[in-house]
Design a protein around this motif. Sequence first.
Motif, short mmCIF file in Angstrom:
data_model
loop_
_atom_site.label_atom_id
_atom_site.label_comp_id
_atom_site.label_asym_id
_atom_site.label_seq_id
_atom_site.Cartn_x
_atom_site.Cartn_y
_atom_site.Cartn_z
N UNK A 135 -14.39 29.52 48.26
CA UNK A 135 -15.70 30.18 48.29
C UNK A 135 -16.12 30.56 49.69
N UNK A 177 -24.02 31.88 40.02
CA UNK A 177 -22.55 31.82 40.02
C UNK A 177 -22.07 30.73 40.98
N UNK A 178 -20.78 30.41 40.87
CA UNK A 178 -20.20 29.42 41.79
C UNK A 178 -20.21 28.02 41.21
N UNK A 179 -20.55 27.09 42.06
CA UNK A 179 -20.48 25.66 41.75
C UNK A 179 -21.22 25.29 40.47
N UNK A 190 -24.46 33.34 35.28
CA UNK A 190 -23.14 32.73 35.27
C UNK A 190 -23.10 31.69 34.14
N UNK A 221 -25.45 38.15 42.35
CA UNK A 221 -24.49 37.09 42.70
C UNK A 221 -25.12 36.00 43.57
N UNK A 227 -17.69 36.45 32.89
CA UNK A 227 -18.77 35.74 32.20
C UNK A 227 -18.58 35.90 30.69
N UNK A 251 -18.26 38.93 38.25
CA UNK A 251 -18.95 38.53 37.02
C UNK A 251 -18.26 39.03 35.76
N UNK A 285 -14.25 31.96 40.08
CA UNK A 285 -14.75 32.90 41.10
C UNK A 285 -14.79 34.32 40.54
N UNK A 336 -19.26 31.82 50.16
CA UNK A 336 -20.70 31.99 50.01
C UNK A 336 -21.41 31.73 51.34
N UNK A 381 -25.65 38.08 37.51
CA UNK A 381 -24.74 36.97 37.84
C UNK A 381 -25.45 35.86 38.60
N UNK A 384 -16.82 23.00 38.91
CA UNK A 384 -16.48 24.33 38.39
C UNK A 384 -14.99 24.64 38.50
N UNK A 438 -25.57 32.52 44.36
CA UNK A 438 -24.77 31.39 43.91
C UNK A 438 -25.56 30.08 44.01
#
Lengths: 207, 468
Positions: B430, A83-85, A108, A26, B198, B195, B226, B432, A80, B130, A28
């Motif tokens: 998010x 992932x994200x934006x 992703x 993951x 996907x 995930x 997400x 992150x 993954x 996204x 990102x």
Amino acid sequence: MKSEFTPPIGKITNMNGKCISLIGNDIDTDRIIPARFLKCVNFDSLGESVFEDDRKTLKGKHPFDLEENKYASILVVNSNFGCGSSREHAPQALIRWGIKAIIGESFADIFYSNCIAIGIPCFTLPKKSIEEIQNYCDNQSLFLEIDLKNSSAQSKDLNFNLEIKESSRKMFLSGEWDATSTLLDNNNLIENKFNQLPYIKFNTNIS
Amino acid sequence: MSQDTLFDKVWDLHKVSSLPGGSDQIFIGLHLIHEVTSPQAFGALKDKKLKVKFPDRTVATVDHIVPTDNQSRPFKDNLAEQMIETLEKNCLEHKIRFFNIGSGNQGIVHVVAPELGLTQPGMTIACGDSHTSTHGAFGSIAFGIGTSQVRDVLATQTLAMNKLKVRQIWCDNKLSKGVYAKDLVLHIINKLGVKAGVGFAYEFAGPAMHELSMEERMTICNMSIEGGARCGYINPDEKTFSYIKNKLYAPKNEHWDRALRWWESLKSDENSIYDDVIKLDASKVEPTVTWGITPGQSISVNQQIPLLDELSPNDKLVAEEAYEYMSFKPGQLIKDTPVDVCFIGSCTNGRISDLRVAAKVLKGKKVSKNVKAFAVPGSEKVATEAKQEGLDQIFKDSGFQWREPGCSMCLAMNSDKLIGNQVSASSSNRNFKGRQGSPSGRTLLMSPAMVAAAAINGKVSDVREFIN
């Protein structure tokens, strides 16, 4: 930075290079290129900022800072990845740093499309094979020769049958991964579709 | 392979051709652009000597880089000023409609298009962002794209894409009091994983989904990505149609009747086939908070942060990374975690109903003195409506700062940022590492009501204790 960046053009069939292993699930696109570097109107200077915050945190020990990885071009990742934006700045930063292909457990969706659109093939392998490569890279250099025609990756010690979406593989081999001109070839069909769509007619007030 | 779902119907309708490689060429009905992911696309058009094919099908606004304290021009940040100027120039040159600051219609692109009636059922919608999945709340097929694809849409109004599989996420019953759409979508992502989506479009269905208002549905579809799904949608119903009716760009008069008949026909058939179906009970969902560095790492507000042994082998690696980054101990309660910053806004939860819910919690109360709290309306329209209802005053009286519309600290491309390892309670999407502007900043995602409760107590709180 290394030699000056030249974007790939036309058919992409072979990639040979040293692997750089980046462990983690993951990961990102904010980590690949933090948002503050998106304040730009071109992609030119992104290469040096790839993984900026992760690299600062690891103080020179991040794979992208290790001397032995300086000329690596095949990135090996876990699941993954990307992932994200939707920021294309992420693969644009990777390609400008020197990455020409990525092998991972999974990618992703938007990141994958962005890579294809700029000429970075993304291959998948089962978790076990990825770990085998990453363990190998821990101890010694791994140079892979990737052949897109038969989706193989070969080296002195390790050989793999890579997986890639058939449509992506064909697009790289034919050069159609740079999609604009292929799409424009169907100009008449596009016009027809525009004229057929119900909502174009009942949204006359949009224009 | 899925059959007769809304996704199948809309995809087939928009298919222009089968491309030599095996992917489909798909017509994009509505293209939304903003200042961050479009300049390089316009640059590429110029290099290739191409024009924008259907300028009427693209709509622009500015959201990511705008300051929320002082929006007078030129912006203090030179780079931000350069980006808005570039967008202004590109829209002018290519005759693209641009909702600029002060137009009354500027705001976060995923807030603006629905509130103007641009987002409609049955459309394909693409944007270099996204969270474009938001628009699926209306029964459109909407997804995020990168800059090269923005170039392709500008030049051809089409994209080369592989058709997605369709997973139905069926939610029975309804949410209990004090539990919101944000809690439900965080719960879904936690159950399925970040995930799982996907290669899939998510169809959110069942009584719990159709019980939700349009704005709540947008919160759900917004966060599809997400969970890994580039596209998420809800079949349109009466709520969808009445939300659109009379909006600025909604079909009018006899066009409205035709539109309505067509929209009705788009829904997934009762016997449609899905690639996968998941069933959940919405009544079991509790106020939910993230504790980690992915939106899938969430727990109910009264739960403990999971122990490593409680997690599946695949989740352990990221969990260990999360404990360390967040400075949380496995087994620790999330409730009562002190917070430094409280942020209400974003394309997930910056709409008028989000502000109303938060204001209801805040009314007559004060924000903890240890907390910096600010509310950022999702658009100029949302800001105007909030002021008409006196919500801005409730926020200000409680100690919240009331800001101008934009993406703000969801991704911190303007000056709204966490500092050092501050903890934020955030209504955004998010968590992150480094997402909110500080490389060591920590984000706890939750509903706007929960952010308001956290702001008052200065720590993570159960909003149900505020709303009896």
